[in-house]
Scaffold this active site. Structure first.
Site, PDB file in Angstrom:
ATOM      1  N   LYS A   1       0.964  -1.293  -0.103  1.00  0.00           N
ATOM      2  CA  LYS A   1      -0.035  -0.083   0.162  1.00  0.00           C
ATOM      3  C   LYS A   1       0.848   1.327  -0.014  1.00  0.00           C
ATOM      4  CE  LYS A   1      -3.148   3.117   0.753  1.00  0.00           C
ATOM      5  NZ  LYS A   1      -4.615   3.219  -0.059  1.00  0.00           N
TER       6      LYS A   1
ATOM      7  N   LYS B   1       0.038  11.481   6.151  1.00  0.00           N
ATOM      8  CA  LYS B   1       0.479  10.285   6.964  1.00  0.00           C
ATOM      9  C   LYS B   1       0.797   9.198   6.281  1.00  0.00           C
ATOM     10  CE  LYS B   1      -3.006   7.412   7.333  1.00  0.00           C
ATOM     11  NZ  LYS B   1      -3.432   6.418   6.946  1.00  0.00           N
TER      12      LYS B   1
HETATM   13  P1  NAP Z   1     -12.300   8.904   7.993  1.00  0.00           P
HETATM   14  O1  NAP Z   1     -13.501   9.394   7.270  1.00  0.00           O
HETATM   15  O2  NAP Z   1     -11.492  10.118   8.533  1.00  0.00           O
HETATM   16  O3  NAP Z   1     -12.721   7.845   8.807  1.00  0.00           O
HETATM   17  C1  NAP Z   1     -11.875   7.712  10.131  1.00  0.00           C
HETATM   18  C2  NAP Z   1     -12.299   6.573  10.894  1.00  0.00           C
HETATM   19  O4  NAP Z   1     -11.674   6.057  11.869  1.00  0.00           O
HETATM   20  C3  NAP Z   1     -13.723   7.290  11.526  1.00  0.00           C
HETATM   21  O5  NAP Z   1     -14.749   6.359  11.753  1.00  0.00           O
HETATM   22  C4  NAP Z   1     -13.177   7.653  12.896  1.00  0.00           C
HETATM   23  O6  NAP Z   1     -14.106   7.818  13.899  1.00  0.00           O
HETATM   24  C5  NAP Z   1     -12.189   6.253  13.234  1.00  0.00           C
HETATM   25  N1  NAP Z   1     -11.282   6.658  14.304  1.00  0.00           N
HETATM   26  C6  NAP Z   1     -10.074   7.254  13.933  1.00  0.00           C
HETATM   27  N2  NAP Z   1      -9.321   7.261  15.020  1.00  0.00           N
HETATM   28  C7  NAP Z   1      -9.842   6.459  16.039  1.00  0.00           C
HETATM   29  C8  NAP Z   1      -9.445   5.987  17.222  1.00  0.00           C
HETATM   30  N3  NAP Z   1      -8.480   6.454  17.892  1.00  0.00           N
HETATM   31  N4  NAP Z   1     -10.490   5.203  17.825  1.00  0.00           N
HETATM   32  C9  NAP Z   1     -11.719   4.689  17.326  1.00  0.00           C
HETATM   33  N5  NAP Z   1     -12.220   5.184  15.971  1.00  0.00           N
HETATM   34  C10 NAP Z   1     -11.040   5.829  15.570  1.00  0.00           C
HETATM   35  O7  NAP Z   1     -10.822   8.424   6.970  1.00  0.00           O
HETATM   36  P2  NAP Z   1     -11.090   7.394   5.644  1.00  0.00           P
HETATM   37  O8  NAP Z   1     -11.063   8.169   4.679  1.00  0.00           O
HETATM   38  O9  NAP Z   1     -12.379   6.415   5.862  1.00  0.00           O
HETATM   39  O10 NAP Z   1      -9.677   6.473   5.937  1.00  0.00           O
HETATM   40  C11 NAP Z   1      -9.798   5.267   7.009  1.00  0.00           C
HETATM   41  C12 NAP Z   1      -8.457   4.543   6.640  1.00  0.00           C
HETATM   42  O11 NAP Z   1      -8.338   4.158   5.030  1.00  0.00           O
HETATM   43  C13 NAP Z   1      -7.277   5.499   6.497  1.00  0.00           C
HETATM   44  O12 NAP Z   1      -6.062   4.804   7.084  1.00  0.00           O
HETATM   45  C14 NAP Z   1      -6.963   5.622   5.092  1.00  0.00           C
HETATM   46  O13 NAP Z   1      -5.445   6.248   5.074  1.00  0.00           O
HETATM   47  C15 NAP Z   1      -7.246   4.407   4.426  1.00  0.00           C
HETATM   48  N6  NAP Z   1      -7.684   4.738   2.873  1.00  0.00           N
HETATM   49  C16 NAP Z   1      -8.479   5.906   2.847  1.00  0.00           C
HETATM   50  C17 NAP Z   1      -8.815   6.099   1.399  1.00  0.00           C
HETATM   51  C18 NAP Z   1      -9.854   7.294   0.907  1.00  0.00           C
HETATM   52  O14 NAP Z   1     -10.022   7.383  -0.229  1.00  0.00           O
HETATM   53  N7  NAP Z   1     -10.534   8.035   1.934  1.00  0.00           N
HETATM   54  C19 NAP Z   1      -8.446   5.109   0.308  1.00  0.00           C
HETATM   55  C20 NAP Z   1      -7.741   4.135   0.686  1.00  0.00           C
HETATM   56  C21 NAP Z   1      -7.463   3.912   2.125  1.00  0.00           C
HETATM   57  P3  NAP Z   1     -14.825   8.963  14.016  1.00  0.00           P
HETATM   58  O15 NAP Z   1     -15.962   9.102  13.352  1.00  0.00           O
HETATM   59  O16 NAP Z   1     -15.235   9.160  15.434  1.00  0.00           O
HETATM   60  O17 NAP Z   1     -13.827   9.946  13.742  1.00  0.00           O
END
Ligand code: NAP
Length: 298
Positions: free
Chosen positions: A173, A241
């Site tokens: 990744k 990140k």
């Molecule tokens: P996001 O929308 O910011 O969602 C993050 C999620 O994690 C939220 O549900 C958040 O809860 C939860 N969270 C974060 N820290 C936490 C903690 N300490 N304890 C409990 N829950 C926690 O981010 P995302 O875009 O979905 O990304 C999630 C992961 O997928 C990341 O590692 C990112 O790098 C990866 N990713 C993202 C994409 C993309 O296009 N967005 C693509 C591939 C991979 P709350 O709702 O309470 O904040």
């Protein structure tokens, strides 16, 4: 059918949990901000307050949270997955985190009482890939566990590759993120250059997208760039990140990654200006600023 749990219902986790429901898996979910989990009750999932309860009610638990410390917290922290572990539990982390941490978490899970199994299975394909169940899934861990999780992976994605042992999915990744970031820079520079040449931006974009200059970024991000729509998708803070993880590993191995270092530095300018929660295609704004030209379709 295996009972599936989801911890983390953000931009990615929410549509992935919906696709697991659509595929017929019994699904249990939790989210730190409880309001985000509520709609899943109406959609047929069981909503519980903690990752521990998700683990207790599931055979396979997916974590989709932000960064390494967050995966550690929901897995091994108070009321985490480890405290609800039972014989046969498989914890699949689909977040993007440190490969070394993934290896360490696999060892900690094996030493837990009771022990549980883990896979790292980060994804690529963006929010649209998550919604349309077209993610690319890069998996690290034991082959038997990968086989076991395959029906779930097939409900979430289209390209599923077992890369190697624990941590190998995360390493892959990070390699992916190098290509994503530098492609974004290529698209940004191409659009600013085209604007300076006075040629039609949408026609330029559409023909490049059909030729050797095409990329996922050209197909998916360039239309948003031209429309001036910088809502995330994939936030700049998360892109940074990932690039930080790349550069930390490159530093340890004495690798020279000039393109990655450059893009990381350009994204810092966006973060400094309060753009950390913009989509990563907002890189265009930095290139526009450097050249004093706005490449938007009016
Ligand atoms: P996001 O929308 O910011 O969602 C993050 C999620 O994690 C939220 O549900 C958040 O809860 C939860 N969270 C974060 N820290 C936490 C903690 N300490 N304890 C409990 N829950 C926690 O981010 P995302 O875009 O979905 O990304 C999630 C992961 O997928 C990341 O590692 C990112 O790098 C990866 N990713 C993202 C994409 C993309 O296009 N967005 C693509 C591939 C991979 P709350 O709702 O309470 O904040």
């Amino acid at each position: 059918m295996e009972r599936v749990g989801f911890v983390g219902l953000g931009i990615m986790g929410a549509p992935m949990a919906r696709n697991a429901l659509k595929a017929g898996f019994p699904v249990t979910v939790t989210n730190r901000t409880a309001d985000r989990a509520k709609p899943f009750g109406d959609a047929g999932a069981t909503v519980v307050p903690t990752p521990r309860e998700v683990a207790e009610r599931s055979d396979i638990v997916v974590t989709m949270v932000t960064n390494t410390p967050d995966v550690e917290a929901v897995t091994f922290g108070k009321d985490g997955i480890a405290s609800g572990a039972h014989a046969g539990l498989l914890a699949v982390d689909m977040s993007t985190i440190s490969p070394a941490a993934s290896r360490e978490f696999a060892q900690r899970a094996a030493a837990n009482h009771p022990p549980f199994r883990t896979l790292d299975a980060p994804v690529s394909g963006g929010e649209v890939g998550a919604i349309e169940a077209r993610l690319a899934i890069m998996v690290g861990g034991d082959a038997a566990d990968v086989q076991r999780a395959m029906p779930l992976f097939e409900a979430l994605g289209k390209t599923i590759v077992h890369i190697g042992d624990h941590g190998a999915g995360q390493a892959c990744k990070l390699a992916n993120q190098i290509a994503v970031a530098i492609n974004n820079l290529g698209v940004s520079e191409a659009l600013v250059f085209a604007k300076a040449q006075g040629i039609d931006l949408e026609r330029t974009r559409s023909v490049i997208a059909g030729g050797a200059g095409s990329s996922w970024a050209m197909q998916n991000y360039a239309p948003k760039m031209l429309a001036g729509d910088f809502r995330p998708g994939f936030m700049v803070d998360l892109q940074q990140k990932d690039l930080r993880l790349v550069l930390d590993n490159a530093y340890a191995d004495h690798l020279s990654l000039p393109g990655t270092s450059l893009v990381h530095s350009l994204y810092s300018a966006l973060q400094k200006d309060g753009g950390g929660r913009d989509g990563n295609h907002a890189l265009l704004k930095v290139i526009e600023r450097l050249s004093g030209i706005e490449a938007r379709q009016r």
